[in-house]
Design an enzyme around this catalytic site. Structure first.
Site, mmCIF file in Angstrom:
data_model
loop_
_atom_site.group_PDB
_atom_site.id
_atom_site.type_symbol
_atom_site.label_atom_id
_atom_site.label_comp_id
_atom_site.label_asym_id
_atom_site.label_seq_id
_atom_site.Cartn_x
_atom_site.Cartn_y
_atom_site.Cartn_z
ATOM 1 N N PRO A 48 0.825 -1.212 0.000
ATOM 2 C CA PRO A 48 0.000 0.000 0.000
ATOM 3 C C PRO A 48 0.862 1.266 0.000
ATOM 4 O O PRO A 48 1.835 1.350 0.728
ATOM 5 C CB PRO A 48 -0.814 -0.112 1.291
ATOM 6 C CG PRO A 48 -0.176 -1.179 2.091
ATOM 7 C CD PRO A 48 0.601 -2.051 1.166
ATOM 8 N N GLU A 49 0.490 2.203 -0.857
ATOM 9 C CA GLU A 49 1.211 3.469 -0.942
ATOM 10 C C GLU A 49 0.308 4.568 -0.393
ATOM 11 O O GLU A 49 -0.753 4.278 0.160
ATOM 12 C CB GLU A 49 1.617 3.723 -2.403
ATOM 13 C CG GLU A 49 2.395 2.540 -2.984
ATOM 14 C CD GLU A 49 2.803 2.722 -4.440
ATOM 15 O OE1 GLU A 49 2.895 3.878 -4.897
ATOM 16 O OE2 GLU A 49 3.020 1.712 -5.112
ATOM 17 N N LYS A 90 3.188 6.502 3.887
ATOM 18 C CA LYS A 90 2.728 5.120 4.040
ATOM 19 C C LYS A 90 2.466 4.742 5.499
ATOM 20 O O LYS A 90 2.183 3.590 5.798
ATOM 21 C CB LYS A 90 3.774 4.164 3.455
ATOM 22 C CG LYS A 90 4.075 4.393 1.971
ATOM 23 C CD LYS A 90 5.102 3.376 1.513
ATOM 24 C CE LYS A 90 5.686 3.733 0.174
ATOM 25 N NZ LYS A 90 6.772 2.796 -0.201
ATOM 26 N N HIS A 128 -3.898 -15.453 9.789
ATOM 27 C CA HIS A 128 -2.825 -14.460 9.849
ATOM 28 C C HIS A 128 -3.183 -13.210 10.648
ATOM 29 O O HIS A 128 -2.551 -12.173 10.478
ATOM 30 C CB HIS A 128 -2.371 -14.108 8.442
ATOM 31 C CG HIS A 128 -1.836 -15.287 7.695
ATOM 32 N ND1 HIS A 128 -0.630 -15.876 8.000
ATOM 33 C CD2 HIS A 128 -2.373 -16.026 6.684
ATOM 34 C CE1 HIS A 128 -0.432 -16.910 7.207
ATOM 35 N NE2 HIS A 128 -1.467 -17.029 6.400
ATOM 36 N N ARG A 144 2.775 -11.957 5.583
ATOM 37 C CA ARG A 144 4.236 -12.074 5.527
ATOM 38 C C ARG A 144 4.933 -11.518 6.766
ATOM 39 O O ARG A 144 6.155 -11.578 6.875
ATOM 40 C CB ARG A 144 4.744 -11.405 4.257
ATOM 41 C CG ARG A 144 4.204 -12.153 3.036
ATOM 42 C CD ARG A 144 4.497 -11.446 1.753
ATOM 43 N NE ARG A 144 5.908 -11.554 1.395
ATOM 44 C CZ ARG A 144 6.410 -11.110 0.259
ATOM 45 N NH1 ARG A 144 5.617 -10.514 -0.608
ATOM 46 N NH2 ARG A 144 7.683 -11.222 -0.007
ATOM 47 N N ARG A 170 13.375 -3.610 -7.510
ATOM 48 C CA ARG A 170 11.980 -3.249 -7.758
ATOM 49 C C ARG A 170 11.742 -3.187 -9.254
ATOM 50 O O ARG A 170 12.608 -2.745 -10.005
ATOM 51 C CB ARG A 170 11.646 -1.875 -7.143
ATOM 52 C CG ARG A 170 12.112 -1.671 -5.726
ATOM 53 C CD ARG A 170 11.421 -2.594 -4.732
ATOM 54 N NE ARG A 170 9.974 -2.438 -4.730
ATOM 55 C CZ ARG A 170 9.317 -1.476 -4.095
ATOM 56 N NH1 ARG A 170 9.982 -0.567 -3.418
ATOM 57 N NH2 ARG A 170 8.002 -1.411 -4.136
#
Ligand SMILES: [Zn+2]
Length: 272
Positions: free
Chosen positions: A2-3, A58, A91, A110, A262
């Site tokens: 997410p940005e 962020k 999770h 993660r 990236r």
């Protein structure tokens, strides 16, 4: 990941759900997500009330009076607001129980996300926040500022746009989109960017992130805002994730290369 646009959407949705809610109990089920002592995190937040949810780039900033939580979702962090009787997802690692039987659960497949408890008066001085540059819609972000930040940098344009200490909140998707919109190659050295181009970067960063925010962000792969909001900016994305597809401007295929790990998506013909 997410940005800025997605984090703002999450922030807005959280505000609709948790403001004025008093925490009855906190359960941290995976301690490494907490910067500092997880038991202390649980103990100090018990009895606190969510007074506001803010964001910076962020980062999400939960304000609970004297204490605040800095939260970074990293790759796949998500929040769910559910009734306490709802079955726990595999999770869900941090649970905020409210007095009214609702829960805010933090889910992270993660486990790269982080939460840190700080004193509200110390937020600006905390290492995570202090190093951040300006968000795209901050009036202090202008061409002169960018030229100065880029001046002594050996980094290329792509890496420079991802540097949170310069522009706060751009991630891989929007950095790729901004470079395409400004016709700047991701390989160009940042220090060679002209003032005119820096003006375009400011304008396009602002336009693209604002448009993405208004469209609910981009819902691609790992990111969904998880609180019942699906973004639609992915429908208008020009280059990110479009390898081999024709460029919207010239029709040449979009290329993808790795720059410092990236994926940079760009049009070789349009971006110089
Ligand atoms: Zn093109």
């Amino acid at each position: 990941m997410p940005e800025i646009a997605e984090v703002r959407v999450v922030r807005d949705t959280l505000k609709k759900n948790i403001l004025k809610k008093k925490i009855k109990n906190v359960r941290v089920l995976y301690d490494n997500l907490i910067v500092g002592d997880a038991r202390e995190f649980e103990r100090k937040l018990k009895g606190c009330t969510f007074e506001n949810v803010e964001s910076s780039g962020k980062w999400l900033i939960f304000k609970l009076g004297e204490m605040s939580i800095l939260s970074h979702l990293r790759m796949e962090g998500k929040f769910f607001y559910v009734e306490s009787s709802t079955e726990m997802r595999k999770h869900s690692h941090i649970v905020f129980e409210f007095e009214d039987g609702m829960e805010l659960r933090y889910d992270d497949v993660r486990k790269f996300g982080r939460m840190e408890l700080v004193k509200t008066e110390d937020i600006a001085e905390s290492p995570s926040i202090k190093k951040l540059g300006f968000e795209p819609d901050d009036s202090r972000l202008n061409a002169d500022y960018l030229i100065e930040k880029f001046a002594d940098k050996k980094m290329n344009a792509k890496v420079a746009l991802l540097d949170q200490s310069i522009i706060n909140g751009l991630g891989n998707i929007y950095a790729n989109e901004v470079l395409f919109a400004t016709k700047i190659s991701p390989f160009r050295l940042a220090k060679n960017i002209t003032k005119k181009e820096a003006e375009y970067i400011v304008a396009e960063s602002r336009r693209i992130t604002d448009e993405a925010y208004k469209m609910g962000g981009s819902t691609i792969r790992s990111y969904t805002s998880s609180l019942g909001v699906t973004g639609h900016y992915q429908d208008v994305i020009a280059v990110h994730g479009k390898e081999g597809k024709p460029c919207k401007v010239c029709g040449e295929p979009i290329k993808r290369v790795k720059i410092e790990g990236r994926s940079a998506y760009y049009c070789e013909h349009c971006q110089k």
